[in-house]
Design a protein around this motif. Structure first.
Motif, PDB file in Angstrom:
ATOM      1  N   GLY A  88       0.853  -1.115   0.148  1.00 54.89           N
ATOM      2  CA  GLY A  88       0.002   0.060   0.113  1.00 54.89           C
ATOM      3  C   GLY A  88       0.912   1.265   0.056  1.00 54.89           C
ATOM      4  N   ASP A  89       0.250   2.324  -0.355  1.00 55.50           N
ATOM      5  CA  ASP A  89       0.864   3.629  -0.195  1.00 55.50           C
ATOM      6  C   ASP A  89       1.034   4.390   0.982  1.00 55.50           C
ATOM      7  N   LEU A  90       1.930   5.233   1.226  1.00 60.27           N
ATOM      8  CA  LEU A  90       2.015   6.013   2.462  1.00 60.27           C
ATOM      9  C   LEU A  90       1.153   7.545   2.175  1.00 60.27           C
ATOM     10  N   PHE A  91       1.081   7.969   1.190  1.00 68.11           N
ATOM     11  CA  PHE A  91       0.248   9.121   0.745  1.00 68.11           C
ATOM     12  C   PHE A  91      -0.629   8.742  -0.461  1.00 68.11           C
ATOM     13  N   THR A  92      -1.989   9.375  -0.497  1.00 74.79           N
ATOM     14  CA  THR A  92      -2.728   9.436  -1.417  1.00 74.79           C
ATOM     15  C   THR A  92      -2.553  10.525  -2.353  1.00 74.79           C
ATOM     16  N   GLU A  93      -2.940  10.485  -3.616  1.00 78.45           N
ATOM     17  CA  GLU A  93      -2.562  11.521  -4.604  1.00 78.45           C
ATOM     18  C   GLU A  93      -3.194  12.799  -3.897  1.00 78.45           C
ATOM     19  N   LYS A  94      -4.188  12.650  -3.304  1.00 74.06           N
ATOM     20  CA  LYS A  94      -4.921  14.151  -2.715  1.00 74.06           C
ATOM     21  C   LYS A  94      -3.835  14.553  -1.462  1.00 74.06           C
ATOM     22  N   MET A  95      -3.086  13.711  -0.794  1.00 75.23           N
ATOM     23  CA  MET A  95      -2.393  14.104   0.373  1.00 75.23           C
ATOM     24  C   MET A  95      -0.830  14.659  -0.274  1.00 75.23           C
ATOM     25  N   PRO A 205       3.679  12.649  12.007  1.00 78.85           N
ATOM     26  CA  PRO A 205       2.945  11.340  12.289  1.00 78.85           C
ATOM     27  C   PRO A 205       2.381  10.747  11.049  1.00 78.85           C
ATOM     28  N   TYR A 206       2.297   9.487  10.908  1.00 83.76           N
ATOM     29  CA  TYR A 206       1.556   8.678   9.840  1.00 83.76           C
ATOM     30  C   TYR A 206       0.106   9.078   9.629  1.00 83.76           C
ATOM     31  N   ARG A 207      -0.414   9.383   8.688  1.00 82.68           N
ATOM     32  CA  ARG A 207      -1.812   9.702   8.810  1.00 82.68           C
ATOM     33  C   ARG A 207      -2.719   9.005   7.406  1.00 82.68           C
ATOM     34  N   LEU A 208      -3.923   8.796   7.848  1.00 80.32           N
ATOM     35  CA  LEU A 208      -4.604   8.136   6.808  1.00 80.32           C
ATOM     36  C   LEU A 208      -5.737   9.325   6.222  1.00 80.32           C
ATOM     37  N   ILE A 281      -7.035  10.526   9.888  1.00 77.64           N
ATOM     38  CA  ILE A 281      -6.528   9.814  10.964  1.00 77.64           C
ATOM     39  C   ILE A 281      -5.092   9.786  11.322  1.00 77.64           C
ATOM     40  N   GLU A 282      -4.695  10.258  12.339  1.00 81.50           N
ATOM     41  CA  GLU A 282      -3.292  10.632  12.765  1.00 81.50           C
ATOM     42  C   GLU A 282      -2.753   9.350  13.911  1.00 81.50           C
TER      43      GLU A 282
END
Length: 284
Positions: A88-95, A205-208, A281-282
């Protein structure tokens, strides 16, 4: 910030001289940030040189008054297409786009990696880029490779830069705790639920990104639970109950995220009313 596709690169009018960096940029970790710093540092020095030239009356020879800063990247990492075990990705395109805009880039070229795109030779890729955004400066990592069968690495890139009057800066690996900072290392930390390590490597922090989800609610005498309906392309942690901070429009709330594969459930204390505006979500 302007956002361009690869089709724009091939068909649109050139946008002017630029300083750029090229990469997958999944997660915007400390190594990526060093590349961004190099781009903006070069622009600052170029602007200073332009100012000195202007004083001497020969500013036109520099052509750097309106230099643009750009990031060239992909909607999703190549591994998402090429690796069947990709987690899976760490960032989405939006992020990604939000990050680039906040960082101050003038433009982003967002490429939809495909089988057809993967067949382009590295030199042709660079030629097309420089026609669209005539690069004066390029920052690249020491592991840079591009083109069909990854035919263009740092050595080939250096030759290309010399032949085309392109200033190239290849940055050494950024290391933390004796390890090379990489998106793969961060994915491993997230999968293991080691969010302290992920935070150190990312610098935040890692975020969703919650934009893919809709939430349905159920409650008990002691808590409110929200079930995520939808799927994310982001890497998710191992099964468990993880403390998180939930970011709403204009506010935040502490909660626990219960994860099992793509099944996600948020547990809030009673009293949380509006959950329609959950943004991120962080992980703590």
């Amino acid at each position: 910030m302007k956002v361009y596709s690869w089709n724009d690169v091939l068909t649109a009018a050139p946008i002017g001289p630029s300083a750029i960096t090229i990469g997958g940029f999944d997660g915007m970790h400390l190594g990526h940030q060093a590349l961004f710093d190099a781009v903006f540092g070069w622009k600052k020095r170029a602007a200073a040189s332009f100012g000195l030239a202007n004083d001497s009356g020969s500013a036109a020879s520099f052509g750097l008054a309106n230099i643009l800063t750009g990031a060239v990247t992909f909607k999703r990492p190549a591994g998402a297409l090429m690796n069947p075990r990709y987690p899976g990705d760490l960032f989405t395109e939006k992020m990604k786009l939000e990050y680039f805009e906040k960082r101050g880039f003038d433009f982003c070229i967002m490429i939809d990696f495909s089988q057809d795109f993967s067949k382009i030779e590295g030199r042709n890729f660079l030629d097309q880029l420089r026609k669209f955004c005539p690069a004066q400066f390029l920052a690249a990592g020491s592991d840079f490779r591009c083109g069909h069968n990854l035919d263009t690495g740092v050595a080939e890139l250096s030759d290309y830069a010399t032949q085309n009057g392109l200033e190239l800066k290849v940055l050494d690996d950024v290391k933390l705790f004796g390890k090379r900072v990489s998106s793969s290392l961060i994915r491993g930390a997230v999968l293991d639920g080691d969010f302290a390590l992920a935070k150190s490597l990312l610098g935040c922090p890692y975020r969703l990104d919650c934009s893919p989800f809709e939430w349905s609610a159920s409650s008990s005498d002691s808590s409110l639970s929200l079930i995520a309906n939808g799927r994310t392309t982001q890497v998710l942690p191992k099964a468990g109950r993880h403390p998180v901070r939930v970011v709403f429009a204009g506010k935040e709330s502490s909660a626990f995220l219960c994860a099992e594969g793509q099944f996600l459930r948020l547990e809030f204390p009673l009293g949380q009313k509006d959950f329609s505006t959950i943004q991120e979500i962080e992980f703590l």
